[in-house]
Design an enzyme around this catalytic site. Structure first.
Site, PDB file in Angstrom:
ATOM      1  N   ARG A 226       0.808  -1.226   0.000  1.00 49.43           N
ATOM      2  CA  ARG A 226       0.000   0.000   0.000  1.00 49.43           C
ATOM      3  C   ARG A 226       0.838   1.272   0.000  1.00 49.43           C
ATOM      4  O   ARG A 226       0.350   2.324  -0.388  1.00 49.43           O
ATOM      5  CB  ARG A 226      -0.986  -0.037   1.156  1.00 49.43           C
ATOM      6  CG  ARG A 226      -2.022  -1.129   0.975  1.00 49.43           C
ATOM      7  CD  ARG A 226      -3.041  -1.119   2.090  1.00 49.43           C
ATOM      8  NE  ARG A 226      -3.885  -2.281   1.988  1.00 49.43           N
ATOM      9  CZ  ARG A 226      -3.902  -3.268   2.867  1.00 49.43           C
ATOM     10  NH1 ARG A 226      -3.137  -3.215   3.935  1.00 49.43           N
ATOM     11  NH2 ARG A 226      -4.697  -4.298   2.706  1.00 49.43           N
TER      12      ARG A 226
ATOM     13  N   GLU B 220       4.609 -10.817  15.532  1.00 48.26           N
ATOM     14  CA  GLU B 220       4.070 -11.347  16.785  1.00 48.26           C
ATOM     15  C   GLU B 220       4.558 -12.779  17.011  1.00 48.26           C
ATOM     16  O   GLU B 220       4.939 -13.135  18.115  1.00 48.26           O
ATOM     17  CB  GLU B 220       2.542 -11.298  16.733  1.00 48.26           C
ATOM     18  CG  GLU B 220       1.899 -11.653  18.050  1.00 48.26           C
ATOM     19  CD  GLU B 220       0.390 -11.499  18.015  1.00 48.26           C
ATOM     20  OE1 GLU B 220      -0.240 -11.822  19.017  1.00 48.26           O
ATOM     21  OE2 GLU B 220      -0.156 -11.052  16.978  1.00 48.26           O
TER      22      GLU B 220
END
Length: 173
Positions: free
Chosen positions: A58, A95
């Site tokens: 993006r 994570e």
């Protein structure tokens, strides 16, 4: 313009408890998209940047028109294996695990002053890795621009010392 009205919030995506901030609705709104590009352009036009580095994917959407408007090069930073020439890479923590980003090793020079552009600042891992890539090629990071910042995730703390701005800040899910 308040961009929060054109950014769709999708609860429980990609997992329960997460509110996904979807910019596709911003992109479908010509006035909002123009506003976002113009707002970043206004910050960059007197900054002296010599190239825009856009983060896959993006960051390409916002970085390419900015490079066009500023009449400077656009440099893509991509996931591993996507660039056809010799690259340098930087790894960052997720994570659960790690990921990497790459840039062509001849994309920047020591004289370059860079604006890094992406749609979202969450934990700061990708932007930090991108800044390290830029600096590994001898260029200087002048500014890092985001459309959205999820400030409750404290990604800005990983980017301490950099000039950062975002157009929209979500202080909570």
């Amino acid at each position: 313009m308040d961009l929060t009205g054109v950014i769709r919030s999708i609860p429980d995506f990609p997992k329960t408890g997460v509110v996904f901030r979807d910019i596709t609705t911003l992109l479908q709104n010509p006035e909002a998209f123009r506003y976002a590009i113009d707002a970043i352009y206004d910050r960059l036009k007197t900054s002296g940047v010599t190239a825009i580095v856009g983060i896959e994917s993006r960051g390409f959407i916002f970085g390419a028109p900015l490079a066009y408007m500023l009449d400077i090069p656009f440099i893509p930073v991509r996931k591993p294996g996507k660039l056809p020439f010799e690259t340098v890479s930087a790894t960052y923590e997720l994570e659960y695990g790690t990921d990497s980003v790459e840039i062509h090793k001849d994309a920047l020079s020591r004289d370059d002053k860079i604006a890094i552009v992406d749609d979202l600042l969450a934990t700061g891992g990708t932007a930090t890795a991108t800044a390290r890539l830029v600096e590994s090629l001898g260029a200087r990071v002048e500014i890092i621009a985001f459309i959205i910042e999820l400030s409750f995730l404290r990604g800005r703390s990983k980017l301490e010392g950099y000039n950062i701005f975002s157009l929209v800040d979500y202080g909570s899910e």
